[in-house]
Motif scaffolding. Structure first.
Motif, PDB file in Angstrom:
ATOM      1  N   GLY A   1       0.641  -1.154   0.008  1.00  0.00           N
ATOM      2  CA  GLY A   1       0.019   0.045   0.023  1.00  0.00           C
ATOM      3  C   GLY A   1       0.770   1.210  -0.105  1.00  0.00           C
ATOM      4  O   GLY A   1       0.444   2.393  -0.751  1.00  0.00           O
ATOM      5  N   ARG A   2       1.991   1.150   0.783  1.00  0.00           N
ATOM      6  CA  ARG A   2       2.696   2.537   0.915  1.00  0.00           C
ATOM      7  C   ARG A   2       3.711   2.607  -0.490  1.00  0.00           C
ATOM      8  O   ARG A   2       4.173   3.632  -0.683  1.00  0.00           O
TER       9      ARG A   2
ATOM     10  N   THR B   1       1.717   4.396  -4.423  1.00  0.00           N
ATOM     11  CA  THR B   1       1.385   5.883  -3.954  1.00  0.00           C
ATOM     12  C   THR B   1       2.282   6.910  -5.038  1.00  0.00           C
ATOM     13  O   THR B   1       2.456   8.004  -4.691  1.00  0.00           O
TER      14      THR B   1
ATOM     15  N   GLU C   1      -5.090   6.332  -6.745  1.00  0.00           N
ATOM     16  CA  GLU C   1      -4.374   5.360  -6.919  1.00  0.00           C
ATOM     17  C   GLU C   1      -4.164   4.367  -5.753  1.00  0.00           C
ATOM     18  O   GLU C   1      -3.813   3.355  -5.481  1.00  0.00           O
ATOM     19  N   GLN C   2      -4.876   4.846  -4.479  1.00  0.00           N
ATOM     20  CA  GLN C   2      -5.009   3.959  -3.356  1.00  0.00           C
ATOM     21  C   GLN C   2      -6.333   3.418  -3.120  1.00  0.00           C
ATOM     22  O   GLN C   2      -6.607   2.297  -2.274  1.00  0.00           O
TER      23      GLN C   2
ATOM     24  N   GLN D   1      -7.178  -0.607  -2.518  1.00  0.00           N
ATOM     25  CA  GLN D   1      -7.081  -1.422  -1.299  1.00  0.00           C
ATOM     26  C   GLN D   1      -8.688  -1.752  -0.824  1.00  0.00           C
ATOM     27  O   GLN D   1      -8.692  -2.714   0.049  1.00  0.00           O
TER      28      GLN D   1
ATOM     29  N   GLY E   1      -2.155   2.576  -9.329  1.00  0.00           N
ATOM     30  CA  GLY E   1      -1.314   2.321  -8.298  1.00  0.00           C
ATOM     31  C   GLY E   1       0.091   1.751  -8.883  1.00  0.00           C
ATOM     32  O   GLY E   1       1.428   2.142  -8.570  1.00  0.00           O
TER      33      GLY E   1
END
Length: 319
Positions: free
Chosen positions: A159-160, A163, A191-192, A195, A277
């Motif tokens: 996830g990090r 970005t 882009e996130q 999740q 992403g």
């Protein structure tokens, strides 16, 4: 196929067997219960550890991976030992033995069956493409639920990373692709969002691409280099493969059609966000200096970012 004939495209710089310290080689040969008479480094992949096809004095042929535990990339080898050791038969290569730094004198080791074969070409209409997709489908089924205790949610791991557009939007970049520059803020905004649909119990490879596969001589594909201890929704690995289908000649529509029979997210916007992403990750990462021992990684990321933009233009319809 002769033992010396199988050579992949070189993408990393790996140590030769003969360059390893004598104590390191002695440990490996004790575990092998044989002497290494030939070791061919495999230059595929993007980590600088040992990866060699071995021929032993007793006639066996094996594949050896290893890295000093003090190396910055060592955690990937630790993960690969853990994951590959629990894969069901037919999903990945068979493990012959493995070792952690405490027992080996400071190295992570993974000794695998040697698989004669070639990297599949995922071109439109290629039998390789059908075989690779069959392998991905089988893996998704056999790895749900995950056989790995303690596998972490995929969003916690990457996830990090995904970005990149948000990071780039705060910079002045004159060389950014014009389409990406026009839509930079919109890409950063979505882009996130992937999740929200990422949770699941499937053990994921995460890094599916042709050079992490081998087409066996009998006509099946085996997935190699399982380097991440993560799990999530079953649609994620097929989605990771889409840009590589594009790189091997598919249009974006053809690439999506090729994986349409595999798991898909319930909300199509989730897939668009995931494409964003990936594209942002590759775009941002390609601008960083090359890590030691991996001089070709950034060029790969430039090509992957271009494929992701092609996919994004198809999915968004943005001009």
């Amino acid at each position: 196929m002769d033992f010396g004939e199988q050579r992949m495209t070189v993408t990393s710089v790996r140590p030769d067997w003969g360059s390893l310290h004598g104590d390191v080689r002695s440990y490996v040969e004790r575990r092998l219960a044989a002497r290494v008479v030939e070791a061919i480094p495999c230059g595929g992949g993007f980590t600088p550890g040992v990866a060699s096809r071995l021929r032993l004095n007793d006639g066996r042929r094996l594949f050896l991976k290893g890295m000093d535990a003090e190396h910055p990339f060592a955690s990937q080898y630790e993960d690969e030992v853990a994951v590959t050791s629990v894969l069901p038969e037919g999903v990945g290569p068979r493990v012959v033995w493995s070792a952690d730094p405490d027992e080996s004198g400071g190295w992570w080791w993974l000794c695998l069956e040697d698989i004669p074969g070639t990297v599949p070409v995922l071109a439109p209409g290629s039998a390789d493409t059908d075989m690779a997709l069959a392998a991905v489908e089988q893996a998704g089924k056999l790895l749900t639920p995950s056989p790995l205790d303690g596998a972490k949610p995929i969003a916690d791991l990457v996830g990090r990373w995904l970005t990149g557009w948000s990071t780039l939007s705060s910079q002045t970049l004159e060389d950014l692709d014009p389409w990406a520059a026009r839509h930079l803020e919109a890409l950063a905004a979505i882009e996130q969002d992937w999740q929200q649909g990422a949770a699941g119990s499937t053990l994921l490879h995460w890094d599916l691409r042709p050079d992490n596969m081998l087409r066996r001589e009998e006509g099946t594909v085996v997935i190699i280099d399982w380097s991440y201890q993560n799990q999530g929704a079953a649609w994620i690995d097929p989605a990771v493969l889409v840009p590589y289908l594009i790189l091997d000649g598919h249009t974006a529509a053809e690439a999506e059609a090729a994986v349409a029979h595999l798991p898909q997210p319930e909300n199509p916007q989730t897939l668009t966000a995931f494409a964003a992403g990936l594209g942002g990750y590759w775009e941002k990462s390609s601008r960083r200096p090359a890590p030691p021992g991996v001089p070709f990684l950034r060029a790969h990321q430039v090509r992957a970012a271009e494929a992701a933009r092609t996919w994004l233009r198809h999915r968004t319809g943005w001009e």
